[in-house]
Design a protein around this motif. Structure first.
Motif, PDB file in Angstrom:
ATOM      1  N   ILE A 246     -71.160 -68.020 -26.770  1.00 39.96           N
ATOM      2  CA  ILE A 246     -71.602 -66.622 -26.764  1.00 39.96           C
ATOM      3  C   ILE A 246     -72.732 -66.432 -25.758  1.00 39.96           C
ATOM      4  O   ILE A 246     -72.852 -65.394 -25.106  1.00 39.96           O
ATOM      5  N   ALA A 247     -73.567 -67.455 -25.594  1.00 46.42           N
ATOM      6  CA  ALA A 247     -74.662 -67.392 -24.618  1.00 46.42           C
ATOM      7  C   ALA A 247     -74.153 -67.551 -23.186  1.00 46.42           C
ATOM      8  O   ALA A 247     -74.834 -67.160 -22.240  1.00 46.42           O
ATOM      9  N   LEU A 248     -72.957 -68.134 -23.045  1.00 48.41           N
ATOM     10  CA  LEU A 248     -72.360 -68.339 -21.722  1.00 48.41           C
ATOM     11  C   LEU A 248     -71.000 -67.652 -21.688  1.00 48.41           C
ATOM     12  O   LEU A 248     -69.947 -68.297 -21.712  1.00 48.41           O
ATOM     13  N   PRO A 249     -70.976 -66.307 -21.656  1.00 48.17           N
ATOM     14  CA  PRO A 249     -69.707 -65.579 -21.723  1.00 48.17           C
ATOM     15  C   PRO A 249     -68.782 -65.936 -20.565  1.00 48.17           C
ATOM     16  O   PRO A 249     -69.219 -66.109 -19.428  1.00 48.17           O
ATOM     17  N   GLY A 250     -67.495 -66.081 -20.905  1.00 45.84           N
ATOM     18  CA  GLY A 250     -66.505 -66.405 -19.878  1.00 45.84           C
ATOM     19  C   GLY A 250     -66.326 -67.887 -19.650  1.00 45.84           C
ATOM     20  O   GLY A 250     -65.452 -68.301 -18.870  1.00 45.84           O
ATOM     21  N   SER A 251     -67.138 -68.712 -20.312  1.00 47.94           N
ATOM     22  CA  SER A 251     -67.044 -70.155 -20.101  1.00 47.94           C
ATOM     23  C   SER A 251     -65.813 -70.720 -20.815  1.00 47.94           C
ATOM     24  O   SER A 251     -65.288 -70.142 -21.764  1.00 47.94           O
ATOM     25  N   GLU A 252     -65.368 -71.884 -20.357  1.00 49.52           N
ATOM     26  CA  GLU A 252     -64.227 -72.567 -20.958  1.00 49.52           C
ATOM     27  C   GLU A 252     -64.731 -73.551 -22.009  1.00 49.52           C
ATOM     28  O   GLU A 252     -65.676 -74.310 -21.774  1.00 49.52           O
ATOM     29  N   LEU A 253     -64.094 -73.555 -23.174  1.00 48.20           N
ATOM     30  CA  LEU A 253     -64.434 -74.495 -24.241  1.00 48.20           C
ATOM     31  C   LEU A 253     -63.413 -75.630 -24.242  1.00 48.20           C
ATOM     32  O   LEU A 253     -62.212 -75.388 -24.276  1.00 48.20           O
ATOM     33  N   ARG A 254     -63.903 -76.871 -24.207  1.00 47.95           N
ATOM     34  CA  ARG A 254     -63.001 -78.016 -24.168  1.00 47.95           C
ATOM     35  C   ARG A 254     -63.485 -79.083 -25.151  1.00 47.95           C
ATOM     36  O   ARG A 254     -64.549 -79.685 -24.960  1.00 47.95           O
ATOM     37  N   PRO A 255     -62.713 -79.341 -26.237  1.00 47.77           N
ATOM     38  CA  PRO A 255     -63.111 -80.391 -27.195  1.00 47.77           C
ATOM     39  C   PRO A 255     -62.945 -81.783 -26.602  1.00 47.77           C
ATOM     40  O   PRO A 255     -61.955 -82.064 -25.902  1.00 47.77           O
ATOM     41  N   VAL A 256     -63.917 -82.655 -26.849  1.00 51.93           N
ATOM     42  CA  VAL A 256     -63.877 -84.048 -26.365  1.00 51.93           C
ATOM     43  C   VAL A 256     -64.287 -84.941 -27.533  1.00 51.93           C
ATOM     44  O   VAL A 256     -65.462 -84.991 -27.918  1.00 51.93           O
ATOM     45  N   ARG A 257     -63.326 -85.638 -28.102  1.00 48.78           N
ATOM     46  CA  ARG A 257     -63.633 -86.489 -29.256  1.00 48.78           C
ATOM     47  C   ARG A 257     -64.593 -87.610 -28.854  1.00 48.78           C
ATOM     48  O   ARG A 257     -64.458 -88.208 -27.789  1.00 48.78           O
ATOM     49  N   GLY A 258     -65.575 -87.866 -29.722  1.00 50.39           N
ATOM     50  CA  GLY A 258     -66.517 -88.938 -29.488  1.00 50.39           C
ATOM     51  C   GLY A 258     -67.682 -88.574 -28.600  1.00 50.39           C
ATOM     52  O   GLY A 258     -68.530 -89.419 -28.303  1.00 50.39           O
ATOM     53  N   LEU A 259     -67.777 -87.292 -28.186  1.00 50.57           N
ATOM     54  CA  LEU A 259     -68.874 -86.885 -27.303  1.00 50.57           C
ATOM     55  C   LEU A 259     -70.215 -86.927 -28.022  1.00 50.57           C
ATOM     56  O   LEU A 259     -71.253 -87.142 -27.395  1.00 50.57           O
ATOM     57  N   GLY A 260     -70.208 -86.715 -29.330  1.00 48.83           N
ATOM     58  CA  GLY A 260     -71.458 -86.765 -30.084  1.00 48.83           C
ATOM     59  C   GLY A 260     -72.107 -85.404 -30.236  1.00 48.83           C
ATOM     60  O   GLY A 260     -71.523 -84.362 -29.938  1.00 48.83           O
ATOM     61  N   ALA A 261     -73.357 -85.424 -30.684  1.00 47.00           N
ATOM     62  CA  ALA A 261     -74.041 -84.190 -31.060  1.00 47.00           C
ATOM     63  C   ALA A 261     -74.547 -83.384 -29.870  1.00 47.00           C
ATOM     64  O   ALA A 261     -74.874 -82.207 -30.014  1.00 47.00           O
ATOM     65  N   THR A 262     -74.655 -83.988 -28.697  1.00 43.37           N
ATOM     66  CA  THR A 262     -75.152 -83.271 -27.518  1.00 43.37           C
ATOM     67  C   THR A 262     -73.991 -82.626 -26.778  1.00 43.37           C
ATOM     68  O   THR A 262     -73.063 -83.311 -26.337  1.00 43.37           O
TER      69      THR A 262
END
Length: 492
Positions: A440-456
């Motif tokens: 929401i803070a970065l409108p238009g951005s792409e969301l991509r899940p990455v397993r194991g990326l961690g909390a950051t």
């Protein structure tokens, strides 16, 4: 407007009509308990309001009362909401899913405390299913009733306003100074008169029972839609407790709207506003428009930050009581401390101070800006990468995210792809709610899940980046009583 007849008492063992149509009624009876408080939030002319007093129905909720609690500093007002669906059109009933027959009963009870200095208001919601004991009493037919357990809202069905007042005083230890009873038809009309009320929600809200269907974000609700919002109890797992919080949020938003758009200062608008609100009000003889005017004249400088909201602390849910049903039990120790604060005329919010009238040239206080998001930015860790050949872009993105509250590393890194067109947010699926708030803070951005990326979370700024949209988390209740102030729960 003639005074409505007193509610009849129920015979022992006789079921309330409420039992025949339980599902849709709770929010209807909640109704305009929200709207009456706005009369105490602005100054209006004496001549404009005194003519409205005849529109208030009268009731004697204090008759034959003895051995009452000692009075408090300030003023305690018991605010209850009653059903009034018999007064709306068939079209409105269908559109806003208000089926069933009116029961003329109450399920919403609020204790409103106005400080002695008239500079602060505290609102405590009392759950309808609270375990309570009805005091020994004689009904209107002359029948004697011994003390017995009930759900708190059942006191009204059994003995009307007088028994409701006695039961609440017994449960809280607070002396009630005034009684206000309203039905939901005036709630709908009042919201429409002020031009609708703005509500912000961090997540989609949908309730098949009421017809509520809101996307995440900011919404301008008309009277019928507002009624759906305050009625809904199936939007999440919080049931009645979540609904009471939404009701409190709406009350704060309604006060903010009425005090900011000139309604209370425009005699024509105010008359229309007050007439719609007072058309369905019953109150004790001592509480009329004149009394409300006295409140308004003393409450100059009152603002949403001058109000705090909470629900009486609970210890257990779903306690089965024979002959009563499923009840909720108050936390006796915490409830005692809460009501002692009201008795002593002290604020419920930690470190809260009474508002002071602003000087003519004073600037309004700064509020946390931005859209409300589900996860507070301060709880979201972010590593920024620069996905372009613009050497300063990574630092600008990092600074902007940090300025709106995100927990960035402060050290952006170059990306392995220096020709990224669209800003990318990579996240571990376990932190999907945090990713949604960041998006929401970065409108238009792409969301991509990455397993194991961690909390950051990983943000790679692309060529499309323009700016960070300010966001803020939902206000977290403060202190031992889970209190929030009005300015923290309205839209920015």
């Amino acid at each position: 407007m003639p005074t409505p007849p007193r509610p009849r008492s129920l015979r022992p063992g006789q079921p309330s009509r409420r039992q025949h149509d339980e599902r849709p009624r709770w929010g209807l009876r909640f109704a305009t308990t929200l709207s009456v408080l706005v009369l105490g939030a602005g100054g209006v002319g004496h001549a404009v309001v005194t003519s409205l007093d005849s529109g208030i129905g009268r009731v004697d909720p204090f008759r034959d009362m003895k051995n009452r609690p000692q009075g408090s500093r300030g003023t305690n007002i018991l605010l209850v909401g009653t059903d009034g669906r018999d007064k709306i059109t068939a079209e409105e009933k269908q559109k806003y899913r208000l089926g069933g027959a009116a029961c003329h009963c109450t399920d919403t009870i609020m204790m409103v405390h106005v400080s002695a200095e008239r500079d602060r208001v505290s609102v405590v919601s009392l759950p309808r299913d609270s375990y309570a004991e009805v005091p020994e009493h004689t009904d209107e037919a002359g029948r004697h009733h011994d003390k017995h357990p009930v759900k708190l809202n059942a006191a009204y069905a059994e003995g009307g306003p007088p028994l409701t007042v006695r039961t609440v005083e017994h449960a809280t230890g607070l002396k009630i100074d005034h009684y206000l009873e309203l039905d939901f038809t005036s709630f709908m009309r009042t919201v429409d008169v002020v031009g609708g009320v703005q509500i912000c929600t961090a997540r989609p809200m949908k309730d098949a029972y009421t017809g509520l269907d809101l996307t995440a974000g900011t919404h301008q609700l008309n009277g019928g839609e507002a009624l759906q919002y305050v009625r809904s109890r199936h939007t999440d797992g919080s049931s009645d407790l979540g609904r009471m919080q939404r009701q409190q949020r709406f009350l704060a938003a309604l006060v903010a709207k009425a005090t900011s758009n000139g309604v209370l200062l425009n005699p024509v608008k105010f008359r229309e506003f007050a007439s719609s609100m007072l058309s369905s009000v019953r109150a004790d003889e001592g509480f009329g428009v004149e009394e409300m005017l006295n409140f308004t004249s003393a409450m100059k400088g009152f603002s949403p930050s001058s109000s705090d909201f909470t629900t009486v602390p609970l210890e257990q849910l779903g306690i089965q009581i024979k002959g009563v049903g499923s009840t909720v039990k108050w936390d006796a120790a915490k409830a005692k401390k809460l009501f002692q604060l009201l008795r002593d005329d002290k604020p419920l919010t930690p470190h809260a101070a009474p508002s002071k009238p602003a000087s003519k040239d004073a600037k309004p206080p700064r509020r946390n800006p931005g859209s409300i998001v589900e996860v507070d930015p301060a709880r979201i860790k972010v590593q920024v990468y620069n996905g372009t050949r613009d050497d300063g872009l990574g630092q600008r993105v990092d600074d902007a995210l940090q300025a709106t509250g995100f927990k960035t590393t402060g050290f952006p890194r170059p990306s392995t792809n220096p020709a990224l067109r669209r800003t990318l947010i990579e996240y571990d699926p376990r932190w999907d709610r945090s990713a949604g708030s960041l998006a929401i803070a970065l409108p238009g951005s792409e969301l991509r899940p990455v397993r194991g990326l961690g909390a950051t979370l990983k943000v790679t700024a692309g060529a499309d980046f323009k700016d960070v949209v300010p966001v803020r988390g939902e206000e977290q209740p403060q202190g031992a009583f889970g209190t929030v102030t009005g300015d923290k729960v309205i839209c920015p």
